[in-house]
Design a protein around this motif. Structure first.
Motif, PDB file in Angstrom:
ATOM      1  N   LEU A 278       7.174  -9.418   2.345  1.00  0.00           N
ATOM      2  CA  LEU A 278       8.317  -8.522   2.168  1.00  0.00           C
ATOM      3  C   LEU A 278       7.941  -7.087   2.542  1.00  0.00           C
ATOM      4  O   LEU A 278       8.742  -6.367   3.159  1.00  0.00           O
ATOM      5  N   ILE A 279       6.740  -6.677   2.153  1.00  0.00           N
ATOM      6  CA  ILE A 279       6.293  -5.333   2.522  1.00  0.00           C
ATOM      7  C   ILE A 279       6.141  -5.224   4.036  1.00  0.00           C
ATOM      8  O   ILE A 279       6.506  -4.203   4.643  1.00  0.00           O
ATOM      9  N   ALA A 280       5.595  -6.279   4.659  1.00  0.00           N
ATOM     10  CA  ALA A 280       5.472  -6.272   6.119  1.00  0.00           C
ATOM     11  C   ALA A 280       6.844  -6.184   6.771  1.00  0.00           C
ATOM     12  O   ALA A 280       7.033  -5.437   7.759  1.00  0.00           O
ATOM     13  N   CYS A 281       7.828  -6.905   6.235  1.00  0.00           N
ATOM     14  CA  CYS A 281       9.185  -6.842   6.782  1.00  0.00           C
ATOM     15  C   CYS A 281       9.762  -5.437   6.644  1.00  0.00           C
ATOM     16  O   CYS A 281      10.413  -4.921   7.567  1.00  0.00           O
ATOM     17  N   ALA A 282       9.542  -4.819   5.486  1.00  0.00           N
ATOM     18  CA  ALA A 282      10.040  -3.464   5.291  1.00  0.00           C
ATOM     19  C   ALA A 282       9.381  -2.498   6.263  1.00  0.00           C
ATOM     20  O   ALA A 282      10.034  -1.586   6.801  1.00  0.00           O
ATOM     21  N   ASN A 283       8.087  -2.712   6.521  1.00  0.00           N
ATOM     22  CA  ASN A 283       7.389  -1.847   7.468  1.00  0.00           C
ATOM     23  C   ASN A 283       7.947  -1.984   8.872  1.00  0.00           C
ATOM     24  O   ASN A 283       8.187  -0.994   9.572  1.00  0.00           O
ATOM     25  N   ALA A 689      -3.498  -7.425  -2.481  1.00  0.00           N
ATOM     26  CA  ALA A 689      -3.068  -6.120  -2.975  1.00  0.00           C
ATOM     27  C   ALA A 689      -3.515  -5.007  -2.038  1.00  0.00           C
ATOM     28  O   ALA A 689      -2.767  -4.051  -1.775  1.00  0.00           O
ATOM     29  N   GLY A 690      -4.756  -5.115  -1.524  1.00  0.00           N
ATOM     30  CA  GLY A 690      -5.229  -4.116  -0.572  1.00  0.00           C
ATOM     31  C   GLY A 690      -4.402  -4.097   0.695  1.00  0.00           C
ATOM     32  O   GLY A 690      -4.060  -3.023   1.222  1.00  0.00           O
ATOM     33  N   LEU A 691      -4.040  -5.291   1.190  1.00  0.00           N
ATOM     34  CA  LEU A 691      -3.189  -5.367   2.376  1.00  0.00           C
ATOM     35  C   LEU A 691      -1.816  -4.776   2.096  1.00  0.00           C
ATOM     36  O   LEU A 691      -1.270  -4.023   2.915  1.00  0.00           O
ATOM     37  N   ALA A 692      -1.253  -5.103   0.926  1.00  0.00           N
ATOM     38  CA  ALA A 692       0.062  -4.573   0.565  1.00  0.00           C
ATOM     39  C   ALA A 692       0.018  -3.058   0.440  1.00  0.00           C
ATOM     40  O   ALA A 692       0.937  -2.350   0.896  1.00  0.00           O
ATOM     41  N   LEU A 693      -1.038  -2.535  -0.169  1.00  0.00           N
ATOM     42  CA  LEU A 693      -1.160  -1.088  -0.333  1.00  0.00           C
ATOM     43  C   LEU A 693      -1.280  -0.395   1.021  1.00  0.00           C
ATOM     44  O   LEU A 693      -0.651   0.650   1.258  1.00  0.00           O
ATOM     45  N   THR A 694      -2.070  -0.982   1.908  1.00  0.00           N
ATOM     46  CA  THR A 694      -2.214  -0.394   3.248  1.00  0.00           C
ATOM     47  C   THR A 694      -0.875  -0.349   3.976  1.00  0.00           C
ATOM     48  O   THR A 694      -0.505   0.688   4.567  1.00  0.00           O
ATOM     49  N   LEU A 695      -0.138  -1.451   3.922  1.00  0.00           N
ATOM     50  CA  LEU A 695       1.171  -1.481   4.568  1.00  0.00           C
ATOM     51  C   LEU A 695       2.122  -0.481   3.921  1.00  0.00           C
ATOM     52  O   LEU A 695       2.920   0.172   4.612  1.00  0.00           O
ATOM     53  N   GLY A 696       2.052  -0.365   2.589  1.00  0.00           N
ATOM     54  CA  GLY A 696       2.918   0.590   1.900  1.00  0.00           C
ATOM     55  C   GLY A 696       2.611   2.025   2.291  1.00  0.00           C
ATOM     56  O   GLY A 696       3.516   2.844   2.491  1.00  0.00           O
TER      57      GLY A 696
END
Length: 807
Positions: A278-283, A689-696
């Motif tokens: 979902l974070i990747a989609c938002a990005n 979590a690290g991947l999600a944080l980086t994308l965020g």
């Protein structure tokens, strides 16, 4: 179809014209789709794929555990299913084929393999009755053992092999994909049912039971029948059984029973990677919105030439789906490598892990996920861009309005990214704190500079206790004289080693309210064991060399056991004896508690009597009356000596070349293996979590960069009119802080609502741990503000002259 083909070709041309945008978007989607595909492969192989047996929907599991005598009664009295039982974790020496080899085996009832519907690759399975004493000298080999030790010789059927000094005839070889009850099993051996041997028949292995429903029977009917059986089976025992024994027994699907321990963990990982996607989609949606700002004239002209909103949305969605398709294809590559890493990182005892692979279900899932992803990240930008009309795109006012709406949408997406990232970081923080607490538990023994090895003479070798005791005494004497050795001792169940020995205990002057004989964990040790393992003797004494003769019956108890049995009394001098013994043992010492079963508890709850130590002597017998044959030696060394394994093996081989030595490892390794399961979960969630944080953070950076680029002229005018650059910096930081703090707040609220699912995975920390939440909030605020600082600093350096000529 012609129109769709046209849209696809146009989408490909458009994406090729923007290689930077396309590369970033494809890689982002590939990571998200690949991670989800890899985790879904685990879920599919472990939870969804039917068991590889005939008519698996008919297979059930009885949740209770029964000894041989109770299981025999069950087979006679239960009519809704055909039942089979098994006891895994047994070990056998394979000799007569060169160097002796220690094998892992499973004892099975004669009907078990037939109940499963498993067919051998060669030979046959066991016939009914071949688990009775005198008729049980058969063995079935695993495919791997047949290949490695017997060279895939088809003539192996009917030949005899030596297991534990006993000749057994090879009845069959199982297929390569048969791994019941786990991939560790190398041989299947019939149960030795001997009603005349009361201790082993009624108090030996308490075994899980599986069944196949008979025609017309259902799980509720089988459940009701088992509950009825449980009400009277206790009366069949030669002694009184605790009322709580199998009190909550039930019948469930076999597949559900096999994977129940892994279900929550897999769903937790699946939820984590879903948030990453979902974070990747938002990005990617943010990237698409940034790109659509430069395509407003193109869209306006297409609209002026007759393209309606639906046509524009379809074209833009086609571009998104094409982009997602490329990302999905690369995601399969990512998933292939990711799945290999996952299977390596996860504990080897995870059920059905050997069955996990990428099959057609995974490909369908990836295709559906790719299509869904294309719509998710493409729909909002497509709808936003399609609203542009010629009158709004050919004048600056209309463009400013469109940019304003686009900015609000981009900010909302960035807020969502931060919120999802916070949720994952909180989960990772809780698991890391739990793992830290678990890995820093005092195990009660010294893990540094202690080397261990499992020594396994045949049971027949120890049928003469004096011979067995002499063998181990010789081993210890030679080991203690080896260079660098401080002390050494042997034990039948090494702490955290996965082996358990149990005895029922009688206690002198037990009150009538305590009429049930407590079940205790029995440790048989040599006199030097406590010193070698660094286990303190809290009161009284340990064992001496004189205790090895068995002339004086002595015992030691753990601190918790002493307090449980003799609360507020002095345990030293009290008397106990094991069920079946005539003479009382004197308690000579109280030993510090040791985490024997796992790092979370000393002993499992069903050992209601605690832990007892007895000296290794002719009177130190197991439930079946035998002196323990297999023992683990613990050697305390002056330093970590890498050669100690070779030294131990050489000493044992020189004394008796027929005795295998295996599981050579340090106690540090033993402790590390004890936390492998929580460590793997924590590391995977932390990686996500690290991947999600980086994308965020990339999302925040992209939003503020877009904001700065669209406000360049305004910022230039502000600076030209005298605004301080620090004021401009604060202006941009304030915009970033606004949606960063909103995202953090929403993420914390979501964490409060969701992290209770982690309770079963946590130790020493609760799902609402304030330290974790406060720490995550502060850390997320700091890193998001850093992401805001980079575009803010660029805004502060805007040249007014260049800004006034902007656009």
């Amino acid at each position: 179809m012609e129109t769709i083909s046209q849209d696809v070709r146009y989408a490909l041309r458009t994406l090729l014209k923007s290689p930077a945008f396309t590369a970033v978007a494809v890689l982002t989607l590939a990571l998200g789709i690949g991670a989800n595909t890899a985790i879904f492969s685990l879920v599919d192989g472990i939870l969804l794929v039917p068991l590889p047996y005939s008519k698996p929907e008919q297979l059930v599991s009885v949740t209770g555990f029964y000894p041989k005598g109770a299981f025999a009664a069950m087979r006679e009295q239960v009519h809704t299913m055909d039942a089979g039982a098994y006891a895994e974790g047994h070990e056998f020496n394979l000799t007569g084929l060169g160097e002796p080899v220690r094998l892992t085996g499973t004892l099975v009832s004669a009907e078990l393999l037939s109940v499963l519907g498993a067919r051998p690759e060669l030979g046959r399975t066991f016939y009914p009755g071949e688990d009775r004493a005198g008729q049980d000298n058969y063995v079935i080999l695993s495919h791997a053992l047949w290949e490695q030790r017997f060279g895939k010789d088809p003539a192996i059927i009917g030949r005899s092999v030596q297991l534990e000094g006993m000749s057994r005839q090879v009845a069959g070889v199982m297929p390569a994909d048969f791994h019941f009850p786990s991939a560790k099993t190398q041989v299947w051996i019939p149960l030795h049912n001997d009603p005349g041997n009361v201790p082993t028949y009624w108090a030996g292995d308490f075994m899980p039971v599986i069944g196949r429903l008979r025609p017309g029977a259902s799980i509720p009917q089988a459940h009701a029948e088992i509950r009825m059986f449980q009400t009277h089976v206790g009366a069949l025992f030669p002694w009184q059984m605790p009322a709580a024994w199998n009190a909550d027994v039930s019948v469930v699907q076999l597949k559900n029973a096999m994977v129940s321990g892994a279900r929550n963990r897999l769903f937790m990982l699946l939820g984590a990677v879903a948030l990453v996607l979902l974070i990747a989609c938002a990005n990617v949606a943010n990237l698409t919105l940034s790109r659509s700002a430069s395509r407003q004239k193109e869209i306006g002209i297409r609209s002026a030439l007759g393209a309606g909103p639906q046509r524009l949305v379809r074209q833009l969605l086609t571009e998104s789906v094409v982009l997602a398709a490329v990302g999905g294809f690369l995601g399969l590559v990512v998933a292939t490598f990711g799945l290999s890493l996952l299977k390596t990182a996860l504990p080897v005892d995870m059920p059905r892990l050997m069955d996990v692979h990428m099959d057609w279900r995974v490909l369908i899932f990836t295709a559906a996920l790719t299509l869904f992803t294309g719509f998710v990240f493409g729909l909002a930008p497509a709808l936003q861009s399609s609203r542009a009309v010629l009158s709004e795109t050919l004048n600056s006012g209309g463009r400013a309005a469109a940019i304003s709406v686009s900015q609000r949408l981009r900010s909302s997406l960035a807020v969502g990214e931060i919120g999802f990232a916070v949720l994952l970081v909180v989960a990772a923080g809780l698991l890391i704190r739990s793992f830290w607490a678990l890995s820093h538990v005092d195990p009660g023994f010294q893990a540094e500079h202690v080397f261990t090895a499992h020594i396994t003479p045949n049971e027949s070798f120890c049928s003469h206790p004096a011979r067995c005791l002499t063998f181990y005494r010789s081993v210890l004497d030679q080991v203690q004289s080896a260079p660098g050795v401080k002390s050494a001792g042997v034990v039948n169940t090494l702490p955290l080693g996965g082996r358990v020995a149990k005895r029922s205990l009688q206690i002198e002057d037990f009150t009538t309210a305590q009429a049930q004989a407590p079940l205790v964990w029995l440790n048989t040790v040599s006199p030097g064991y406590f010193h070698a393992m660094g286990i303190p003797v809290l009161s009284g004494t340990g064992f001496t060399r004189a205790d090895e003769s068995g002339d004086s019956l002595v015992a030691a108890v753990s601190a918790t056991t002493a307090q449980r049995i003799w609360p507020n009394q002095i345990a030293v001098g009290k008397h106990i004896r094991f069920v079946g013994e005539n003479d009382w043992r004197t308690v000579v010492g109280v030993i510090a508690d040791v985490r024997a079963y796992d790092l979370q508890k000393n002993v499992p709850d069903f050992f209601n009597g605690g832990m007892i130590y007895v000296p290794y002597s002719p009177k130190a017998t197991l439930e079946d009356g035998r002196v323990p044959a297999e023992m683990t030696i613990a050697v305390q060394t002056a330093s970590d000596d890498a050669q100690m394994g070779a030294t131990l093996s050489g000493i044992v081989t020189a004394i008796n070349p027929e005795v295998p030595v295996n599981e050579l490892k340090t106690m540090r390794t033993v402790v590390s293996e004890a936390v492998s399961s929580p460590a793997s979960t924590a590391s995977l969630i932390t990686a996500f979590a690290g991947l999600a944080l980086t994308l965020g953070l990339i999302g925040i950076y992209g939003v503020l960069s877009f904001l700065v680029s669209k406000r360049t002229r305004e910022i230039g005018i502000r600076i030209a009119l005298g605004a301080q650059r620090q004021h401009v910096l604060w202006l941009v930081l304030k915009e970033g802080a606004k949606f960063s703090l909103t995202g953090i707040s929403l993420g914390l609220v979501g964490s409060f609502a969701i992290t209770h699912w982690l309770s079963s995975e946590l130790y020493g920390v609760g799902p609402m741990d304030p330290v974790t939440y406060v720490g995550v909030a502060i850390a997320m605020a700091a890193v998001t503000m850093f992401a805001c600082y980079v575009p803010a600093r660029r805004a502060m350096r805007v040249d007014p002259l260049i800004a006034l000529r902007y656009e």
